[in-house]
Write a protein that holds these residues in place. Structure first.
Motif, PDB file in Angstrom:
ATOM      1  N   MET A 148      55.201  19.991 -15.909  1.00  0.00           N
ATOM      2  CA  MET A 148      54.764  20.371 -15.202  1.00  0.00           C
ATOM      3  C   MET A 148      54.558  21.956 -16.011  1.00  0.00           C
ATOM      4  O   MET A 148      53.423  21.966 -15.454  1.00  0.00           O
ATOM      5  N   TYR A 250      50.881  12.108  -5.671  1.00  0.00           N
ATOM      6  CA  TYR A 250      52.462  13.247  -6.056  1.00  0.00           C
ATOM      7  C   TYR A 250      53.378  13.043  -5.011  1.00  0.00           C
ATOM      8  O   TYR A 250      54.107  13.089  -5.548  1.00  0.00           O
ATOM      9  N   LYS A 280      51.369  21.688  -7.947  1.00  0.00           N
ATOM     10  CA  LYS A 280      50.136  20.367  -8.749  1.00  0.00           C
ATOM     11  C   LYS A 280      49.159  19.672  -8.309  1.00  0.00           C
ATOM     12  O   LYS A 280      48.189  19.285  -8.663  1.00  0.00           O
TER      13      LYS A 280
END
Length: 299
Positions: A148, A250, A280
């Motif tokens: 990340m 996700y 994200k």
């Protein structure tokens, strides 16, 4: 002679499915072969194509598109019954092409390595590059944080920061891994009996990581075996429904973390990971929205 069951899930890609099946049946195998095609409520004539062109395949037509795990499980449940017992089970994407001898090579590897529960090949993308998902470490909180923060991309040769996709290793190096990818993953029937079916909480993505986690929990080794090559037209199916695919991607991250790591991770780090996944996801959706339709894909 060992026996092999191949499970191929399809959703509205009769063209890719036909090419995949052609590649499987093109050359004789040393294995006894049984191919299961599960069609997830396609509307493009996929099921009829299989009936007409590949009557030797076992066809299951699902009335709904319940996702990757649900669809594959329809066949895996049948394979677990005594009537369809087999030595090995292969999950294979419909957007793959299998060279002659590849499947025999994977089966032979498990025949010769009794402590290995699952093996996967070197998956090559259309441009000849490695599909990075074919050899992975588990996304522990530490590994997830490196990804990340972009450290894996900045330091692709670092054994610490690039652990998830193991980009610090030679693609031609056989190695034990945490996880393979469900696009081409061979397991023993015994492993399927012990570990059970795919977790249907995962609609698309993440179910292979979860399966691998459970396989290793039972004490089996998992190996990336690059002497066998399979070709993968990655994302060929998900590009047609980019936004739902991004959300599923996700969501899979959240489900995997909550299932396997959240209980043993400090609350503050859990919150940071959840926030990172959400940010994200929003970035991927925004970036995808700005692209022309032909270029939209899971990011």
């Amino acid at each position: 002679m060992p026996s092999l069951a191949i499970v191929i899930l399809n959703y509205n890609r009769a063209d890719l499915l036909a090419d995949c099946l052609e590649s499987i049946y093109a050359a004789p195998m040393r294995c006894s072969l049984n191919v299961w095609v599960v069609d997830n409520a396609s509307s493009d004539g996929s099921a009829e194509m299989v009936r007409t062109r590949f009557p030797q395949a076992q066809l299951i037509v699902s009335p709904i598109n319940g996702g990757f795990s649900h669809g594959n499980n329809l066949a895996l449940r049948q394979i677990l019954t005594p009537a369809h017992a087999t030595d090995y089970v292969l999950l294979l994407n419909n957007d793959t092409l299998v060279p002659a001898g590849a499947l025999d090579g994977l089966v032979e590897y498990l025949e010769q390595h009794g402590t290995v529960g699952a093996v996967g090949p070197k998956l090559l993308l259309p441009d000849g590059s490695l599909d990075l998902a074919c050899r992975r470490s588990f996304p522990t909180p530490e590994v997830a944080l490196y990804r990340m923060l972009g450290l894996a991309r900045l330091f692709p040769h670092s054994p610490r920061f690039a652990r998830y996709n193991m980009t610090y290793l030679d693609p031609d190096q056989e190695t034990e891994v945490d996880s393979l990818v469900g696009a081409c993953m061979l397991i023993r029937h015994q492993v399927l009996r012990e570990v059970g079916l795919l977790d249907e909480a995962f609609f698309m993505y993440g179910e292979d990581l979860d399966w691998a986690y459970r396989i290793k929990t039972y004490g089996w080794r998992i190996v990336y075996y690059p002497r066998v090559i399979v070709h993968h037209y990655k994302r060929a199916a998900s590009t047609r429904r980019a936004i739902p695919s991004i959300r599923a991607f996700y969501d899979a991250m959240r489900i995997f973390h909550r299932k396997h790591y959240a209980a043993t991770t400090p609350a503050a780090l859990n919150a940071l990971i959840e926030l990172g996944i959400t940010l994200k996801e929003l970035l991927a959706l925004g970036r995808n929205y700005l692209l022309p339709p032909a270029a939209r894909r899971v990011g």
